[in-house]
Design a protein around this motif. Structure first.
Motif, PDB file in Angstrom:
ATOM      1  N   ALA A 251       0.868  -1.179   0.000  1.00  0.00           N
ATOM      2  CA  ALA A 251       0.000   0.000   0.000  1.00  0.00           C
ATOM      3  C   ALA A 251       0.903   1.228   0.000  1.00  0.00           C
ATOM      4  CB  ALA A 251      -0.935  -0.007   1.204  1.00  0.00           C
ATOM      5  N   ARG A 252       0.315   2.412  -0.132  1.00  0.00           N
ATOM      6  CA  ARG A 252       1.123   3.623  -0.202  1.00  0.00           C
ATOM      7  C   ARG A 252       1.584   4.056   1.184  1.00  0.00           C
ATOM      8  NH1 ARG A 252      -3.551   8.170  -1.562  1.00  0.00           N
ATOM      9  NH2 ARG A 252      -4.453   8.236   0.525  1.00  0.00           N
ATOM     10  N   ASP A 253       2.696   4.802   1.192  1.00  0.00           N
ATOM     11  CA  ASP A 253       3.180   5.386   2.435  1.00  0.00           C
ATOM     12  C   ASP A 253       2.701   6.827   2.544  1.00  0.00           C
ATOM     13  OD1 ASP A 253       4.738   6.832   0.691  1.00  0.00           O
ATOM     14  OD2 ASP A 253       6.638   5.911   1.297  1.00  0.00           O
ATOM     15  N   ALA A 254       3.233   7.567   3.512  1.00  0.00           N
ATOM     16  CA  ALA A 254       2.776   8.931   3.746  1.00  0.00           C
ATOM     17  C   ALA A 254       3.039   9.846   2.564  1.00  0.00           C
ATOM     18  CB  ALA A 254       3.440   9.491   5.005  1.00  0.00           C
ATOM     19  N   SER A 255       4.047   9.540   1.753  1.00  0.00           N
ATOM     20  CA  SER A 255       4.356  10.370   0.591  1.00  0.00           C
ATOM     21  C   SER A 255       3.638   9.912  -0.671  1.00  0.00           C
ATOM     22  CB  SER A 255       5.869  10.373   0.345  1.00  0.00           C
ATOM     23  OG  SER A 255       6.328   9.063   0.039  1.00  0.00           O
ATOM     24  N   GLY A 256       2.835   8.863  -0.549  1.00  0.00           N
ATOM     25  CA  GLY A 256       2.079   8.371  -1.697  1.00  0.00           C
ATOM     26  C   GLY A 256       2.759   7.268  -2.476  1.00  0.00           C
ATOM     27  N   LYS A 297      -5.378  -3.807   0.814  1.00  0.00           N
ATOM     28  CA  LYS A 297      -5.673  -2.463   0.340  1.00  0.00           C
ATOM     29  C   LYS A 297      -6.865  -2.539  -0.603  1.00  0.00           C
ATOM     30  CE  LYS A 297      -3.469  -0.583  -3.089  1.00  0.00           C
ATOM     31  NZ  LYS A 297      -4.592  -0.180  -3.987  1.00  0.00           N
ATOM     32  N   TRP A 298      -7.856  -1.689  -0.362  1.00  0.00           N
ATOM     33  CA  TRP A 298      -9.030  -1.610  -1.234  1.00  0.00           C
ATOM     34  C   TRP A 298      -9.327  -0.144  -1.478  1.00  0.00           C
ATOM     35  CZ3 TRP A 298     -14.576  -0.755   0.003  1.00  0.00           C
ATOM     36  CH2 TRP A 298     -15.409  -1.005  -1.090  1.00  0.00           C
ATOM     37  N   ARG A 299      -9.419   0.204  -2.758  1.00  0.00           N
ATOM     38  CA  ARG A 299      -9.586   1.596  -3.157  1.00  0.00           C
ATOM     39  C   ARG A 299      -8.449   2.430  -2.568  1.00  0.00           C
ATOM     40  NH1 ARG A 299     -16.276   1.850  -3.013  1.00  0.00           N
ATOM     41  NH2 ARG A 299     -16.536   0.401  -4.771  1.00  0.00           N
ATOM     42  N   ASP A 300      -8.737   3.448  -1.773  1.00  0.00           N
ATOM     43  CA  ASP A 300      -7.671   4.331  -1.308  1.00  0.00           C
ATOM     44  C   ASP A 300      -7.211   4.026   0.104  1.00  0.00           C
ATOM     45  OD1 ASP A 300      -9.945   5.111   0.027  1.00  0.00           O
ATOM     46  OD2 ASP A 300      -9.504   7.256  -0.085  1.00  0.00           O
ATOM     47  N   SER A 301      -7.654   2.915   0.684  1.00  0.00           N
ATOM     48  CA  SER A 301      -7.409   2.675   2.106  1.00  0.00           C
ATOM     49  C   SER A 301      -6.943   1.250   2.353  1.00  0.00           C
ATOM     50  CB  SER A 301      -8.680   2.945   2.920  1.00  0.00           C
ATOM     51  OG  SER A 301      -9.207   4.223   2.637  1.00  0.00           O
ATOM     52  N   VAL A 302      -6.347   1.062   3.530  1.00  0.00           N
ATOM     53  CA  VAL A 302      -5.983  -0.266   4.016  1.00  0.00           C
ATOM     54  C   VAL A 302      -7.007  -0.684   5.059  1.00  0.00           C
ATOM     55  CG1 VAL A 302      -4.248  -1.614   5.249  1.00  0.00           C
ATOM     56  CG2 VAL A 302      -3.536   0.082   3.561  1.00  0.00           C
ATOM     57  N   TYR A 303      -7.468  -1.920   4.977  1.00  0.00           N
ATOM     58  CA  TYR A 303      -8.471  -2.442   5.905  1.00  0.00           C
ATOM     59  C   TYR A 303      -7.831  -3.570   6.707  1.00  0.00           C
ATOM     60  CZ  TYR A 303     -11.898   0.324   3.377  1.00  0.00           C
ATOM     61  OH  TYR A 303     -12.592   1.367   2.814  1.00  0.00           O
ATOM     62  N   ILE A 304      -7.826  -3.397   8.029  1.00  0.00           N
ATOM     63  CA  ILE A 304      -7.105  -4.290   8.928  1.00  0.00           C
ATOM     64  C   ILE A 304      -8.088  -4.899   9.918  1.00  0.00           C
ATOM     65  CG2 ILE A 304      -5.224  -4.450  10.590  1.00  0.00           C
ATOM     66  CD1 ILE A 304      -4.577  -1.521   9.137  1.00  0.00           C
ATOM     67  N   GLY A 309     -13.889  -6.449  14.435  1.00  0.00           N
ATOM     68  CA  GLY A 309     -13.680  -5.065  14.034  1.00  0.00           C
ATOM     69  C   GLY A 309     -12.775  -4.964  12.823  1.00  0.00           C
ATOM     70  N   ILE A 310     -12.904  -3.866  12.078  1.00  0.00           N
ATOM     71  CA  ILE A 310     -12.005  -3.584  10.959  1.00  0.00           C
ATOM     72  C   ILE A 310     -11.589  -2.115  11.063  1.00  0.00           C
ATOM     73  CG2 ILE A 310     -11.746  -3.412   8.450  1.00  0.00           C
ATOM     74  CD1 ILE A 310     -13.731  -5.641   8.135  1.00  0.00           C
ATOM     75  N   TYR A 311     -10.288  -1.880  11.012  1.00  0.00           N
ATOM     76  CA  TYR A 311      -9.756  -0.518  10.991  1.00  0.00           C
ATOM     77  C   TYR A 311      -9.548  -0.088   9.537  1.00  0.00           C
ATOM     78  CZ  TYR A 311      -8.577  -1.700  15.810  1.00  0.00           C
ATOM     79  OH  TYR A 311      -8.636  -2.097  17.123  1.00  0.00           O
ATOM     80  N   LYS A 312     -10.105   1.054   9.194  1.00  0.00           N
ATOM     81  CA  LYS A 312      -9.840   1.660   7.897  1.00  0.00           C
ATOM     82  C   LYS A 312      -8.705   2.652   8.091  1.00  0.00           C
ATOM     83  CE  LYS A 312     -11.965   4.447   4.231  1.00  0.00           C
ATOM     84  NZ  LYS A 312     -13.206   5.138   3.777  1.00  0.00           N
ATOM     85  N   TYR A 313      -7.592   2.412   7.407  1.00  0.00           N
ATOM     86  CA  TYR A 313      -6.367   3.174   7.629  1.00  0.00           C
ATOM     87  C   TYR A 313      -6.013   3.933   6.357  1.00  0.00           C
ATOM     88  CZ  TYR A 313      -1.356   3.906   8.688  1.00  0.00           C
ATOM     89  OH  TYR A 313      -0.121   4.437   8.915  1.00  0.00           O
ATOM     90  N   ILE A 314      -6.009   5.270   6.446  1.00  0.00           N
ATOM     91  CA  ILE A 314      -5.609   6.130   5.341  1.00  0.00           C
ATOM     92  C   ILE A 314      -4.341   6.850   5.755  1.00  0.00           C
ATOM     93  CG2 ILE A 314      -6.259   8.035   3.830  1.00  0.00           C
ATOM     94  CD1 ILE A 314      -9.162   7.365   4.331  1.00  0.00           C
ATOM     95  N   ASN A 315      -3.258   6.583   5.026  1.00  0.00           N
ATOM     96  CA  ASN A 315      -1.967   7.159   5.367  1.00  0.00           C
ATOM     97  C   ASN A 315      -1.736   8.406   4.530  1.00  0.00           C
ATOM     98  OD1 ASN A 315       0.470   7.453   6.578  1.00  0.00           O
ATOM     99  ND2 ASN A 315       1.428   5.642   5.669  1.00  0.00           N
TER     100      ASN A 315
END
Length: 659
Positions: A251-256, A297-304, A309-315
């Motif tokens: 998945a992408r990092d903080a810089s994309g 990774k799905w669409r623009d986010s990581v799902y953990i 529960g599932i965390y939606k993580y957008i970096n």
């Protein structure tokens, strides 16, 4: 002991008896609340009847007790398709593939892969038995002979295209000491690379920077640019105990920029390629045995996932946004469907998650996680470990829908994958030693306009409990109107009955027992009345709809009938609130003469005291041993006639009201 009045033209008020000049006037003071419409605001009804309407189910499952109009698009639990407004239809049809005589004991599906538009599946047996890889023949619905037997249990699968342009299907297999991976580029010739000596076994795989990457049970990351038995290059090692890694993905990092991440039982770790190390991200979690399993990774986010529960993580740049989106985010799932998410997969429209109902999630307090947005309900207690029905759930960023529910309890879902093999976009999964598939829409469809979508034979839909926003007030259910389309009989012009129906049931006051109202088998609006037209009193009410189509008696009929579904357009409940009876009374008190030891002045003084009393006062004008006609009232108005000077005589008209 209740006070009584046994004399004519007398009342009792606040401890004093008074004479009255005329009969007591009584009036019902409780007023019906104003009519309300919940759901579709265009719905109308009689002036004293309120309406709640369900015609949009896109909010998904997970609300047990609804609150107001904002939750009329939710269900408590449903196996029907909920993705459409004004269309509640049967679930998609699951196809069970042929049984396989693999000879393994306690067999499970280790992984499902795809190569050159064909599906390959690895079956695992006991720890002493080598797994077996087979290819599916879609034309004959058969599994071919054994293609390969990896050294250890298969745990993951990926596709890898190396720098020569060759695409491989790669199965990871491991034990705690190492193992490796098995691969093929043509489905016929298979090779196993084992690295037990160096400890570079493959528990999970991914591809990045034109390389195949793997991580072993000990958290050792490695890579290779060209698949070969010449070895791999070791890289970073997770600073965690053995067995903590649960997934490897990109998945992408903080810089994309895309990088490798490792999901673990204690949160998310990012791979620092320049320094060959893993760095802990802002998504650090308390230990959970299922945390990270199936992360993607799905669409623009990581799902953990973490339990249910599932965390939606957008970096993002200098900021990580974490929200809770799992099926436990509201009221969760019914007890028999709860468990832990073990695998996930992505489609064009939905994120898919398998819920293994053999294990309950672990309770986690919300304040154990720092630097993330945390919803307060997530730290609530969950059920004890319980054997239930495993499910596959779909999430479209609006709500969760049940894609498939296991036929038997106590059996988990082994693996899941989505691909376009055999020119059909399908979800594939393993359950109870068998492989299943279901056609998945690759775009948004309208059930009214699609004639070739296969439906299951039955689906059940349960609404949330509805209490009209006031659990303490009795309501009276009057009518239920249900608009159903898509029913038909003898559509194949033969002697068989292929009616598509909707059975309607209701339950009241949080009971698990349902009362059947009837079965709809004709198109149009069907009206049911409650209590033989007298109504049914409820504090809370819910409905269960069972959609069904009759499966064909032969394969030819079934192929045609399975394309049809009953279609619920809307369900509307007419009801009214009924307040407890409250009585008002008007009396004309005679203050012109002494009465029962009190002078007119004393009577007036006592009456003023009753009027000014800050609490309720007792009032009666009957001799009733049951005390049901003793009222506790406020004096809400008083008018009177009084003499002047020293003459205290007169009269007073007072109004008394129960609160």
């Amino acid at each position: 002991m209740a006070n009584k009045v046994s004399s004519n033209n007398e009342i009792y008020l606040n401890g004093v008896y008074y004479p009255v000049t005329r009969p007591v006037q009584s009036v019902l003071a409780s007023l019906y609340p104003a009519k309300v419409v919940i759901g579709d605001t265009s719905k109308d009804s009689q002036i004293r009847s309120s309406v709640v309407a369900w015609s949009d189910w896109r909010g998904g499952i997970g609300i047990e007790r609804m609150e107001g109009a904002g939750e009329t698009d939710r269900a408590w639990y449903s196996t029907c398709q909920l993705r459409y407004k004004n269309h509640l239809v049967l679930p998609g049809k699951a196809t069970q593939t042929a049984a396989l005589s693999h000879g393994l004991t306690s067999a499970t599906i280790g992984a499902i892969g795809e190569l050159n538009d064909e599906v390959y599946v690895a079956w695992n047996g006991s720890t002493s038995e080598p797994p077996k890889i087979h290819k599916y023949n879609n034309t004959s619905d058969a599994w071919g002979s054994v293609l390969d037997e990896p050294a250890d249990r298969v745990t993951d699968v990926t596709n890898f295209t190396d720098r020569t342009g060759t695409t491989y299907l790669v199965f990871a297999h491991y034990d705690a000491n190492g193992s490796g991976y098995t691969y093929t580029s043509d489905g016929s010739s298979w090779t196993t690379d084992s690295y037990n000596g160096a400890g570079e076994g493959a528990q999970y795989l991914t591809t990045w920077d034109e390389r195949l990457w793997g991580i072993n049970y000990a958290g050792q990351l490695w890579y290779t640019s060209v698949i070969a038995e010449s070895g791999v290059n070791t890289d970073a090692k997770l600073p965690l105990p053995d067995g903590y890694v649960t997934k490897l993905f990109v998945a992408r990092d903080a810089s994309g920029e895309p990088i490798i991440y490792a999901a673990t039982k204690k949160g998310l770790w990012a791979h620092d390629a320049a320094n060959s190390r893993f760095v802990e991200t802002q998504l650090g979690l308390p230990f959970h045995p299922d945390a990270g399993k199936g992360t993607l990774k799905w669409r623009d986010s990581v799902y953990i996932p973490s339990g249910m529960g599932i965390y939606k993580y957008i970096n993002g740049s200098n900021q990580a946004v974490v929200t809770i989106v799992g099926p436990d985010r509201d009221d969760g799932l019914p007890q028999a469907k709860r468990g832990a998410i073990r695998q996930m997969a992505s489609t064009h429209n939905e994120l898919l998650a398998t819920v293994d109902a053999l294990a309950a999630p672990v309770t986690t307090a919300g304040d154990e996680i720092s630097n993330v947005y945390w919803q307060s309900h997530h730290g609530a207690m969950v059920i004890d470990v319980n054997t239930g029905f495993s499910t596959i759930l779909g999430y479209n960023e609006l709500g969760w829908e049940v894609k498939w529910q296991a036929e038997e309890d106590g059996i988990g879902i082994d693996a899941i994958a989505v691909n376009n093999s055999y020119d059909d976009y399908r979800m594939w999964w393993g359950w109870n030693n068998r492989v299943y598939h279901m056609t998945m829409p690759s775009n948004i469809i309208n059930p009214s306009e699609i004639g070739d979508f296969a439906y299951a034979a039955e689906g059940i839909h349960e609404t949330p409990w509805f209490n009209a926003g006031q659990s303490e007030v009795d309501k009276l259910a009057l009518k239920l109107k249900i608009d159903v389309r898509g029913t038909a009989t003898d559509e194949l012009n033969d002697d068989n009955d292929y009616t598509r129906t909707v059975k309607v049931e209701y339950a009241i006051d949080y009971s698990s027992n349902y009362t059947e109202m009837g079965t709809v088998s004709t198109d149009g609006i069907t009206t049911y009345t409650f209590g033989a037209n007298l109504g049914t009193v409820f504090q809370a009410i819910r409905f269960r709809l069972t959609l069904a189509r009759k499966a064909g008696v032969n394969a030819s009929d079934e192929n045609q009938v399975k394309l049809k579904t009953p279609d619920v357009v809307s369900t509307t409940l007419e009801y009214r609130k009924k307040l407890d009876a409250k009585w008002g009374h008007q009396v004309n008190v005679d203050l012109s003469r002494p009465y029962k030891g009190n002078t007119p002045k004393q009577l007036r003084t006592n009456l003023v005291s009753a009027i000014e009393n800050q609490t309720l006062v007792e009032f009666t004008f009957r001799d009733d041993d049951s005390a049901t006609r003793n009222y506790y009232v406020d004096v809400v108005s008083a008018t009177g006639l009084e003499s002047t000077g020293y003459d205290e005589r007169g009269s007073s008209t007072i109004s008394l009201m129960e609160p």
